[in-house]
Design an enzyme around this catalytic site. Structure first.
Site, short mmCIF file in Angstrom:
data_model
loop_
_atom_site.label_atom_id
_atom_site.label_comp_id
_atom_site.label_asym_id
_atom_site.label_seq_id
_atom_site.Cartn_x
_atom_site.Cartn_y
_atom_site.Cartn_z
N THR A 148 0.86 -1.19 0.00
CA THR A 148 0.00 0.00 0.00
C THR A 148 0.89 1.24 0.00
OG1 THR A 148 -0.12 0.34 2.40
CG2 THR A 148 -1.60 -1.31 1.44
N CYS A 149 0.28 2.40 0.11
CA CYS A 149 1.06 3.64 0.16
C CYS A 149 2.00 3.68 1.35
CB CYS A 149 0.13 4.85 0.21
SG CYS A 149 -0.90 5.05 -1.25
N ASN A 150 1.58 3.05 2.44
CA ASN A 150 2.33 3.18 3.70
C ASN A 150 3.13 1.96 4.10
OD1 ASN A 150 1.45 5.82 4.29
ND2 ASN A 150 -0.50 5.02 5.04
N GLU A 181 -8.57 4.60 9.59
CA GLU A 181 -8.94 4.82 8.19
C GLU A 181 -9.50 3.52 7.60
OE1 GLU A 181 -7.41 3.61 5.36
OE2 GLU A 181 -5.59 2.67 6.14
N GLN A 205 -9.60 2.22 4.44
CA GLN A 205 -9.11 1.58 3.22
C GLN A 205 -8.31 0.31 3.49
OE1 GLN A 205 -7.17 5.13 1.48
NE2 GLN A 205 -8.37 4.69 -0.34
N ALA A 222 -7.67 7.39 -10.93
CA ALA A 222 -9.08 7.03 -10.77
C ALA A 222 -9.26 5.80 -9.90
CB ALA A 222 -9.73 6.80 -12.15
#
Length: 425
Positions: free
Chosen positions: A49-51, A116, A118, A193
Site C-alpha cells: 500500500t502507500c504506507n 482509516e 481503506q 481514478a
C-alpha cells in the site's frame, strides 16, 4: 506453523524506499509465483500500500519456511534494491509478533491515520491475490481470516471507526484548508481514478468543491469516476493544460515513474500560471510529482510523509479508544496462538486415543466371548462404560495440553506423553 513477516512501513522507512519496493497488481502476482517457485513448501502473501510493503511467509515447520535473510533477499531482489540501501528500515517479525502485527494493520491501528477504512479492503485484496496466485494455503487462510475477524471486533466493539477518517480527509482538512478558505470556487484536478482518488473526491465534495476534473490513462475509468461524483472526465493528453488551469491537484495514480517532472512543469505549466497559488497533494507511492516541482513559486507540494504530523494529531484524538482496541488484538492473538499450539498436539492426541481404543476394543471382544448370553441392552451399557472410561483417562492429559498451549508450544509435555505411552513420532 512457522510464520514470518518482513517489510517496510511508514514508521521505519521513508516514502523514497517504500516507492522503490512498491508492487502493482501484476507485479504482485508475478512475485508470488517467483517466490513459490524458489520456496515451493512455503505459503506467501504480499501487502503493498502507500504506507507499507509487507511479505508474509508461512510453513508447517522450520524446514518448510524460508529464513528472514532469504525473505529479505527475495523482496529486495525483485526490484533490484541493494541491501545496504535498506539498512535499519526493514521490519522483521516472527510467529506471535507477526500475527499481532497483521491484526493491528487490518484493524487500522498501525495506519498513518488510525481508523482509516481503506486498509481492511487492501488486506482482503492482498489475501485474494495470494489465493489467485496459488501462493496461499491453510496456514495463511487461518491467519488472514482471523485478522479480518479481529478487525470486525475492533470496528463493532469500539468507537475507533465512528467517524470516517482517512489520509485524504486529513489532507483536505489539515493541509488544503491552510491555503484555501473555500473550495466551491476552486478548479480541482484529480490525477488517477483508483480508491485513493475516489476517497479524496468524497472529502473534497464534503468541503464544498464542485468543479472537479478527473484525468486518467484509462478514459473509461476516468469517465466512470467523474460521472459517479458529478465531475468532468478529461483526456490524458490535456494533463498539462489542466495543471495550468487548476487551483488544487491530487496525484493518486499507480504510475511507477513521476507523472509530472520538474523540468516540464517549469517549461510548460509555470509560465501559464504566473505564480498563481497551486496546492498539490501527492498521495501516490511512487510519487506522481517530482519533489522539485514544489520549489516553483506559488506551488505548495505535499507528499504522504508530510502528513505524518497531522496524522499523529489524529492518533492523539483517538487515544481514548486505543486501549480497548489493543485488548481485542491481544485476546485474538492469544486465541490464534493457542489454537496453533493445540494443533501441534493433534498427532499425539490421535496416537494417545488410538493406544487406548485398541485395548478397549480387544477387551470388550474378550469379555463378550466369555458372556455370550448378554442381551443387546447389556452389551450397549458395557460399551458405554468402556467409552466413558477411555474419555476419563484422556481428560487429564488433554486438559494439560490445553493449558500448556496457552503459554506456548507444548513441546516438553508432548515429548513426555510420547515417551510415557510409547507413541510413534
Amino acid at each position: 506453523m512457522n510464520l514470518r513477516m518482513i517489510g517496510c512501513t511508514h514508521r521505519a522507512s521513508g516514502v523514497d524506499l517504500r516507492q522503490q519496493l512498491a508492487f502493482g497488481t501484476e507485479q504482485t502476482s508475478e512475485a508470488l509465483a517467483r517466490w513459490r517457485e524458489r520456496f515451493p513448501t512455503a505459503e506467501f502473501a504480499l501487502l503493498s500500500t502507500c504506507n507499507r510493503v509487507e511479505l508474509y511467509a508461512a510453513g508447517d515447520g522450520p524446514v518448510d519456511a524460508p529464513e528472514t535473510e532469504d525473505l529479505v533477499d527475495a523482496l529486495l531482489g525483485y526490484h533490484g534494491v541493494p541491501a545496504q540501501r535498506v539498512e535499519g528500515q526493514i521490519l522483521s517479525l516472527y510467529q506471535r509478533e507477526a500475527v499481532a502485527h497483521l491484526y493491528r494493520v487490518t484493524a487500522s491501528l498501525d495506519s498513518m491515520v488510525v481508523g482509516e477504512p481503506q486498509i481492511l479492503a487492501q488486506v482482503k485484496q492482498a489475501y485474494q491475490r495470494s489465493v489467485d496466485s496459488g501462493a496461499a494455503g491453510p496456514a495463511l487462510h487461518d491467519l488472514f481470516q482471523s485478522a479480518l475477524r479481529a478487525a470486525r471486533r475492533v470496528y463493532n466493539e469500539t468507537e475507533l471507526h465512528k467517524h470516517r477518517v482517512s489520509i485524504p480527509s486529513v489532507a483536505i482538512a489539515d493541509f488544503a484548508s491552510r491555503v484555501f478558505e473555500r473550495f466551491d470556487d476552486k478548479h480541482v484536478l484529480v490525477i488517477g481514478a483508483g480508491e485513493m482518488a475516489e476517497e479524496t473526491i468524497r472529502y473534497l465534495q464534503d468541503a464544498g468543491a464542485t468543479r472537479i476534473h478527473v484525468v486518467n490513462r484509462s478514459p473509461e475509468r476516468a469517465m466512470e469516476l467523474a460521472a459517479e461524483w458529478k465531475g468532468v472526465a478529461v483526456p490524458w493528453e490535456r494533463l498539462w493544460d489542466e495543471l495550468a488551469a487548476a487551483d488544487l491537484v491530487i496525484g493518486a495514480t499507480g504510475a511507477t515513474e513521476p507523472v509530472v517532472t520538474a523540468d516540464r512543469f517549469e517549461r510548460v505549466v509555470a509560465p501559464l500560471r504566473q505564480q498563481r497559488p497551486l496546492f498539490i497533494l501527492d498521495l501516490a507511492v511512487p510519487r506522481n510529482f517530482e519533489p522539485a516541482v514544489g520549489e516553483q513559486l506559488g506551488v505548495y507540494l505535499y507528499s504522504l510523509d508530510d502528513l505524518a504530523t497531522a496524522c499523529e494529531l489524529n492518533r492523539a484524538a483517538r487515544a481514548a479508544e486505543l486501549p480497548a482496541a489493543e485488548e481485542i488484538i491481544l485476546a485474538e492473538t492469544d486465541a490464534f496462538m493457542a489454537a496453533a499450539h493445540r494443533r501441534l498436539a493433534g498427532p499425539v492426541i490421535s496416537g494417545l486415543r488410538r493406544n487406548l481404543e485398541e485395548p478397549k476394543v480387544a477387551e470388550l471382544e474378550r469379555l463378550f466371548k466369555k458372556l455370550p448370553d448378554l442381551d443387546s441392552r447389556a452389551r450397549a451399557e458395557i460399551e458405554q462404560f468402556a467409552d466413558r472410561l477411555v474419555n476419563k483417562l484422556l481428560h487429564p492429559p488433554l486438559e494439560s495440553l490445553r493449558d500448556a498451549s496457552q503459554e506456548g508450544p507444548p513441546h516438553g509435555l508432548l515429548d513426555a506423553i510420547r515417551r510415557l505411552f510409547r507413541l510413534e513420532e
